[in-house]
Design an enzyme around this catalytic site. Structure first.
Site, mmCIF file in Angstrom:
data_model
loop_
_atom_site.group_PDB
_atom_site.id
_atom_site.type_symbol
_atom_site.label_atom_id
_atom_site.label_comp_id
_atom_site.label_asym_id
_atom_site.label_seq_id
_atom_site.Cartn_x
_atom_site.Cartn_y
_atom_site.Cartn_z
ATOM 1 N N ASN A 100 21.047 13.221 38.129
ATOM 2 C CA ASN A 100 21.406 12.872 36.759
ATOM 3 C C ASN A 100 20.726 14.055 35.739
ATOM 4 O OD1 ASN A 100 23.326 10.959 37.482
ATOM 5 N ND2 ASN A 100 21.633 9.592 37.460
ATOM 6 N N ARG A 101 20.260 15.024 36.582
ATOM 7 C CA ARG A 101 19.727 15.942 35.705
ATOM 8 C C ARG A 101 18.105 15.495 35.049
ATOM 9 N NH1 ARG A 101 22.942 18.486 38.279
ATOM 10 N NH2 ARG A 101 24.432 19.959 37.632
ATOM 11 N N LEU A 102 17.740 14.414 35.791
ATOM 12 C CA LEU A 102 16.398 13.866 35.318
ATOM 13 C C LEU A 102 15.442 14.733 36.092
ATOM 14 C CD1 LEU A 102 17.488 10.389 34.484
ATOM 15 C CD2 LEU A 102 16.894 12.309 32.657
ATOM 16 N N ARG A 160 26.812 20.347 40.580
ATOM 17 C CA ARG A 160 26.394 19.699 41.980
ATOM 18 C C ARG A 160 25.512 18.821 41.459
ATOM 19 N NH1 ARG A 160 22.850 23.189 46.165
ATOM 20 N NH2 ARG A 160 21.473 21.551 46.763
#
Ligand SMILES: Cc1cc2nc3c(=O)[nH]c(=O)nc-3n(C[C@H](O)[C@H](O)[C@H](O)COP(=O)(O)O)c2cc1C
Length: 213
Positions: free
Chosen positions: A191-193, A6
């Site tokens: 973006n997992r940041l 997700r």
């Protein structure tokens, strides 16, 4: 499982200047927002995973309900003779984690643990529905029992013994307060940041830093 994925980032990024000086204040704000947005039909925003460890370092975790927050910390209730109660007696430290999926937030905290006062436990115990008081009083939490009937018989017996009278607070039941020395706030981003901020208490003063996600 590998393809369950997700994208986070429904809420704006968090900046250091958005955060309260004291993590308890920050926690209260996020908790309030979780109660406003999460659906009570399927989710309890006060659910938290509680990790404890024995003196020799065996770790265990389970869910408990957060039942209070004060300037000193986070409060939950349990059986003092349970596995967690025994671990906390020999190693009075705990870690908790809470997850509010709608807000894409995680909160973690670690701290020293102490029992709340008897009067605090007394007040909370008697605020619970009578059936819950009886259930808590009769259950030898974390001990093996023969079958479900044994539990139901113990509950019926206690009810008979205290018909039309208050259920006494058991000596082995009450609250614990986790007094945090570490508190982390995590906000999902694209973006997992993700944004992560860690508060740490040193010499009685809270400092904070941004951590890499
Ligand atoms: C949603 C949920 C809420 C729970 N709340 C509590 C709680 O507030 N206190 C408690 O002692 N156990 C609670 N439990 C049960 C614990 O997860 C656990 O089974 C029990 O406390 C025994 O743990 P222990 O053997 O590690 O001591 C809850 C379980 C669930 C699934």
């Amino acid at each position: 499982m590998e393809d369950l994925r997700r994208q986070y980032g429904n809420l704006p990024p968090v900046d250091d200047s958005d955060l309260a000086e004291n993590p308890i204040d920050q926690f209260k704000l996020w908790f309030q927002q979780a109660t406003e947005i999460e659906s009570f039909d399927w989710f309890e925003p006060n659910v938290m995973t509680l990790a404890t460890a024995s003196k020799s370092g065996e770790v265990s975790a389970r869910i408990v309900l957060l039942k209070g927050v004060d300037d000193d910390g986070l409060i939950f209730f349990t059986n003092y003779d349970s596995s967690k109660g025994k671990q906390l007696a020999e190693n009075p430290r705990a870690a908790i984690v809470m997850h509010w999926p709608m807000l894409e937030r995680q909160v973690r905290s670690e701290g020293e643990v102490e029992r709340v006062s008897r009067s605090y436990s007394e007040r909370y115990f008697h605020s619970r529905p009578r059936g819950s008081q009886i259930g808590a009083a009769v259950s030898p939490q974390s001990e093996p029992i023969a079958d479900r009937q044994t539990l139901e018989d113990m509950a019926a017996e206690l009810e008979r013994a205290h018909a039309n009278q208050p259920i006494p607070l058991p000596d082995n039941w009450g609250g614990f307060r986790i007094k945090p020395f570490r508190f982390e706030f995590w906000q999902g981003q694209k973006n997992r940041l993700h944004d992560r901020f860690l508060y740490e208490k040193e010499n009685g003063v809270w400092g904070r830093s941004r951590l890499a996600p």
